[in-house]
Design a protein around this motif. Structure first.
Motif, short mmCIF file in Angstrom:
data_model
loop_
_atom_site.label_atom_id
_atom_site.label_comp_id
_atom_site.label_asym_id
_atom_site.label_seq_id
_atom_site.Cartn_x
_atom_site.Cartn_y
_atom_site.Cartn_z
N VAL A 118 -6.78 5.94 5.14
CA VAL A 118 -7.46 5.21 6.23
C VAL A 118 -7.37 6.02 7.52
CG1 VAL A 118 -7.41 3.10 7.62
CG2 VAL A 118 -6.93 2.98 5.16
N LEU A 119 -6.20 6.62 7.75
CA LEU A 119 -6.01 7.38 9.01
C LEU A 119 -6.86 8.64 9.02
CD1 LEU A 119 -2.15 6.99 9.39
CD2 LEU A 119 -3.95 5.84 10.67
N ILE A 120 -6.88 9.32 7.83
CA ILE A 120 -7.63 10.59 7.80
C ILE A 120 -9.11 10.29 8.04
CG2 ILE A 120 -8.37 12.44 6.21
CD1 ILE A 120 -5.46 12.13 5.00
N ASP A 152 -10.48 9.13 15.92
CA ASP A 152 -10.39 8.01 16.89
C ASP A 152 -9.14 7.17 16.56
OD1 ASP A 152 -12.64 5.29 17.96
OD2 ASP A 152 -10.48 5.67 18.26
N ARG A 153 -8.04 7.47 17.27
CA ARG A 153 -6.72 6.87 16.95
C ARG A 153 -6.78 5.34 17.00
NH1 ARG A 153 -1.78 10.33 18.09
NH2 ARG A 153 -0.64 8.37 18.24
N MET A 158 0.87 -1.21 0.00
CA MET A 158 0.00 0.00 0.00
C MET A 158 0.88 1.23 0.00
SD MET A 158 -2.93 -0.89 2.78
CE MET A 158 -3.82 0.66 2.69
N THR A 159 0.49 2.21 -0.73
CA THR A 159 1.28 3.44 -0.73
C THR A 159 0.93 4.21 0.55
OG1 THR A 159 -0.53 4.67 -1.70
CG2 THR A 159 0.99 3.56 -3.22
N PRO A 160 1.84 5.05 1.01
CA PRO A 160 1.52 5.87 2.19
C PRO A 160 0.22 6.67 1.98
CG PRO A 160 3.84 5.98 1.71
CD PRO A 160 3.21 5.21 0.60
N ALA A 161 -0.08 7.00 0.70
CA ALA A 161 -1.34 7.74 0.46
C ALA A 161 -2.52 6.86 0.88
CB ALA A 161 -1.43 8.10 -1.01
N ASP A 162 -2.43 5.55 0.48
CA ASP A 162 -3.53 4.64 0.87
C ASP A 162 -3.64 4.61 2.39
OD1 ASP A 162 -2.42 2.27 -1.67
OD2 ASP A 162 -3.81 3.96 -1.79
N GLU A 195 -8.43 -0.30 12.22
CA GLU A 195 -8.97 -0.41 10.85
C GLU A 195 -7.81 -0.53 9.85
OE1 GLU A 195 -11.81 1.60 7.57
OE2 GLU A 195 -12.24 1.88 9.69
N LEU A 196 -6.72 0.21 10.15
CA LEU A 196 -5.56 0.13 9.23
C LEU A 196 -5.04 -1.29 9.19
CD1 LEU A 196 -3.42 1.44 7.47
CD2 LEU A 196 -2.09 1.85 9.53
#
Ligand code: ATP
Ligand code: MG
Length: 469
Positions: A389-391, A396-397, A381-385, A403-404
């Motif tokens: 998910v994080l954004i 909710d960390r 997965m690219t960091p963008a992917d 989820e990541l």
């Protein structure tokens, strides 16, 4: 025709004359010494089978012993192996000859006579022979222990003894966790491994300094951060057994002492969730009514059955002595590991050096740690992917991380399936090639658009910036 006795006599004289001029001396280590098995033969076999130069031998045989998960390589007949010790080169030869078994014997002998012949330079002999053979015996013991499966001991019957006078019950311990699979900061991991290694190799140091050969580690941090996995990784790394001490099963300090006396060396004595085990309040701080009070020492509940009404008299001082007092010196090469989710509840006396020598904070997943979970690479997965998910879960960390992990695992599984279907090339590479072709067609200028990709900034887990070097 010369009779065999004469032939043998002259052969002996001849070999003695040759040996007297030779610069080498030879030592035979037979498999059977008289009627007994020669321990040194087995030790040499084990030592050589784990020697790095075993791969240089031209003909090797393989064995696997009962209750061992490792294969042992052995030298085949008349094969040679070079080794070196404290700067001296030696040659080992494995000689196998058919045995003329005695006309009668109460014991059956193998139909072949096996021996190792060690060749050493005469000048090296006084310096190294003794220490070299000791080194071989030690290494063989070490290898045996490592190959033997780990054992996990529990005190399920509290501190009471069984028919054999043992308070511990053991089961084979096959936990897959190793330091390679443990996702944590790589530097911290190396520091812990180095500390464990220096403890295990530190017998002389502890003897010289008059300290008990033991060391304490406190693993603390939120649930699910790898504390129990770390214990398994330590045991697998050192080849130690584990004594999992359930304090709530232990009634008195003397039971605690007996349990400790019955542990073996080269072991890890574990007390998990020690803050919930017995009342280990922090004595120095005044009780703050608002602060949730730690669990009171386990007293028999009023409705406890008649027979269970046993007052627990195990105390904090009992535990303090257990870890670093007179009791703790009964036995050597022991590691104590306590785990807790709430370090603030523990008494400072329990945490001081000499008891908990190293405090290890098992925290939430950092990006370097996440990479070790291996899904990152497989998922391609690219960091963008990942950032997407994080954004999406930026409020909710914990949900973001869990989820990541799910997304990474799903992608990794899909990649695995695609690789099989595409016959080797993984779809990530295919996507890459398609993208390059697309970019090459779209972009009017030279190159393939890689420049843009190289310069973009990556946002890592938790928002930190990672620049490609
Ligand atoms: N740092 C980590 N590296 C690899 N796997 C981990 C890590 N932390 C947790 N896990 C995985 O999560 C599960 C729970 O881990 P573990 O039992 O070690 O957590 P814990 O810290 O002991 O939790 P608790 O405090 O509740 O006992 C295990 O299956 C383990 O594989
Ligand atoms: Mg745990």
């Amino acid at each position: 025709v010369v009779p065999p006795e004469i032939r043998c006599f002259f052969a002996k004289i001849f070999s003695r004359v040759c040996n007297s001029f030779s610069s080498y001396c030879y030592f035979d280590i037979t498999e059977i010494d008289g009627v007994n098995t020669n321990e040194l033969y087995n030790a040499v076999q084990l030592y050589l089978s784990n020697s790095p130069s075993i791969t240089s031998a031209t003909h090797v045989n393989l064995t696997r012993h009962l209750n061992s998960s490792a294969f042992t390589f052995g030298l085949s007949s008349n094969d040679r192996l070079l080794d070196s010790f404290s700067g001296a080169a030696v040659v080992w030869e494995h000689v196998v000859t058919p045995r003329q078994s005695p006309p009668f014997s109460w014991r059956s002998f193998p139909d072949e006579k096996r021996r190792f012949t060690l060749r050493i330079h005469k000048k090296d002999k006084p310096l190294m022979l003794e220490s070299y053979l000791d080194h071989i015996m030690e290494r063989a013991t070490e290898i045996r222990r490592k190959n033997k499966d780990r054992l996990l001991y529990t005190n399920s019957k509290g501190g009471s003894m069984d028919a054999r006078g043992m308070p511990w019950e053991s089961v084979p311990f096959k936990h897959p966790s190793t330091f390679d699979t443990l996702a944590m900061d790589p530097n911290k991991k190396l520091e812990i491994m180095a500390d464990l290694r220096s403890f295990a190799d530190g017998q002389d140091f502890y003897q010289k300094t008059g300290r008990a050969w033991k060391r304490g580690y406190l693993l603390y941090g939120p649930p699910g951060t790898g504390k129990s996995s770390m214990i398994a990784a330590m045991a697998n790394y050192l080849g130690y057994d584990i004594f999992d001490l359930e304090l709530t099963e232990v009634v008195t300090n003397s039971e605690l002492r007996k349990l400790l006396m019955k542990t073996t060396s080269k072991s890890i004595i574990v007390i998990e969730d020690i803050d919930c085990s017995i009342n280990l309040t922090n004595r120095s701080r005044p009780k703050n009514p608002q602060q949730p009070q730690p669990p009171q020492p386990q007293q028999p509940s009023p409705e406890a059955a008649e027979g269970d009404d046993v007052r627990k008299t195990i105390t904090l001082s009992g535990l303090l002595n257990f870890t670093d007092g007179l009791w703790s010196c009964c036995g050597s090469e022991r590691i104590f590991v306590f785990t807790t989710n709430h370090i603030e509840k523990l008494d400072p006396a329990l945490l001081r050096c000499g008891r908990m020598d190293m405090h290890i904070h098992m925290s939430f997943c950092t990006f370097p740690a996440l990479k070790i979970l291996e899904v990152v690479d497989l998922a391609a997965m690219t960091p963008a992917d990942i950032s997407e998910v994080l954004i999406k879960n930026r409020m909710d960390r914990e949900k973001a991380v869990s989820e990541l992990l799910n997304v990474l695992r799903e992608k990794a599984e899909r990649q695995g399936r695609n690789t099989v279907e595409a016959g080797g090339k993984n779809s990530g590479e295919e996507d890459e090639e398609e993208e390059q072709e697309k970019r090459a067609l779209e972009s009017p200028k030279e190159g393939n658009g890689f420049e843009e990709k190289e310069n973009c900034e990556k946002v890592g887990i938790g928002g930190e910036e990672i620049k490609e070097d």
